[in-house]
Design a protein around this motif. Structure first.
Motif, PDB file in Angstrom:
ATOM      1  N   LEU A  47      -7.971  16.995  28.915  1.00  0.00           N
ATOM      2  CA  LEU A  47      -6.915  16.168  29.487  1.00  0.00           C
ATOM      3  C   LEU A  47      -5.703  17.019  29.856  1.00  0.00           C
ATOM      4  O   LEU A  47      -5.130  16.862  30.932  1.00  0.00           O
ATOM      5  N   ARG A  48      -5.321  17.946  28.994  1.00  0.00           N
ATOM      6  CA  ARG A  48      -4.196  18.822  29.281  1.00  0.00           C
ATOM      7  C   ARG A  48      -4.466  19.678  30.515  1.00  0.00           C
ATOM      8  O   ARG A  48      -3.606  19.829  31.391  1.00  0.00           O
ATOM      9  N   ARG A  49      -5.677  20.219  30.607  1.00  0.00           N
ATOM     10  CA  ARG A  49      -6.028  21.052  31.754  1.00  0.00           C
ATOM     11  C   ARG A  49      -5.973  20.247  33.050  1.00  0.00           C
ATOM     12  O   ARG A  49      -5.408  20.694  34.059  1.00  0.00           O
ATOM     13  N   LEU A  50      -6.530  19.051  33.023  1.00  0.00           N
ATOM     14  CA  LEU A  50      -6.557  18.221  34.229  1.00  0.00           C
ATOM     15  C   LEU A  50      -5.160  17.748  34.632  1.00  0.00           C
ATOM     16  O   LEU A  50      -4.840  17.702  35.824  1.00  0.00           O
ATOM     17  N   VAL A  51      -4.343  17.382  33.656  1.00  0.00           N
ATOM     18  CA  VAL A  51      -2.981  16.940  33.972  1.00  0.00           C
ATOM     19  C   VAL A  51      -2.203  18.071  34.625  1.00  0.00           C
ATOM     20  O   VAL A  51      -1.534  17.886  35.641  1.00  0.00           O
ATOM     21  N   ARG A  52      -2.306  19.263  34.082  1.00  0.00           N
ATOM     22  CA  ARG A  52      -1.599  20.400  34.672  1.00  0.00           C
ATOM     23  C   ARG A  52      -2.103  20.705  36.075  1.00  0.00           C
ATOM     24  O   ARG A  52      -1.316  20.970  36.988  1.00  0.00           O
ATOM     25  N   LEU A  53      -3.407  20.656  36.258  1.00  0.00           N
ATOM     26  CA  LEU A  53      -3.994  20.946  37.563  1.00  0.00           C
ATOM     27  C   LEU A  53      -3.566  19.922  38.607  1.00  0.00           C
ATOM     28  O   LEU A  53      -3.080  20.280  39.690  1.00  0.00           O
ATOM     29  N   ARG A  54      -3.723  18.666  38.286  1.00  0.00           N
ATOM     30  CA  ARG A  54      -3.401  17.608  39.260  1.00  0.00           C
ATOM     31  C   ARG A  54      -1.903  17.522  39.543  1.00  0.00           C
ATOM     32  O   ARG A  54      -1.496  17.272  40.681  1.00  0.00           O
ATOM     33  N   LEU A  55      -1.079  17.717  38.524  1.00  0.00           N
ATOM     34  CA  LEU A  55       0.364  17.668  38.764  1.00  0.00           C
ATOM     35  C   LEU A  55       0.835  18.849  39.599  1.00  0.00           C
ATOM     36  O   LEU A  55       1.737  18.698  40.427  1.00  0.00           O
TER      37      LEU A  55
END
Length: 87
Positions: A47-55
């Protein structure tokens, strides 16, 4: 279960801002429970990886659009000042 749905939504790229806000709220609210249960460490890292990527993708898009709007405004201002009304 909510964390898994957030991961699915972020993988598809839908609702990035809302998913990020919900993830921060859930983690702040249930911090002790999340730390106590070890089986959620892998989904939380994902979740942390995806949030950083998408943001970061969203931030880049907003920056690009803002630069384009500034360029269009500058061109409009230049054309506006060079336009002369004939008498």
């Amino acid at each position: 279960r909510l964390i898994y749905y957030l991961i699915l939504l972020l993988k598809s790229g839908r609702g990035v801002e809302l998913c990020s806000r919900v993830a921060v709220f859930v983690i702040k609210t249930h911090n002790r429970q999340l730390v106590a249960t070890g089986h959620l460490s892998t989904p939380l890292l994902e979740l942390r990886r995806l949030v950083r990527l998408r943001l970061s993708e969203s931030r880049d898009t907003v920056g690009f659009n803002l630069a384009a709007l500034r360029a269009v405004a500058k061109m409009a201002q230049d054309h506006k000042s060079s336009f002369v009304v004939p008498d």
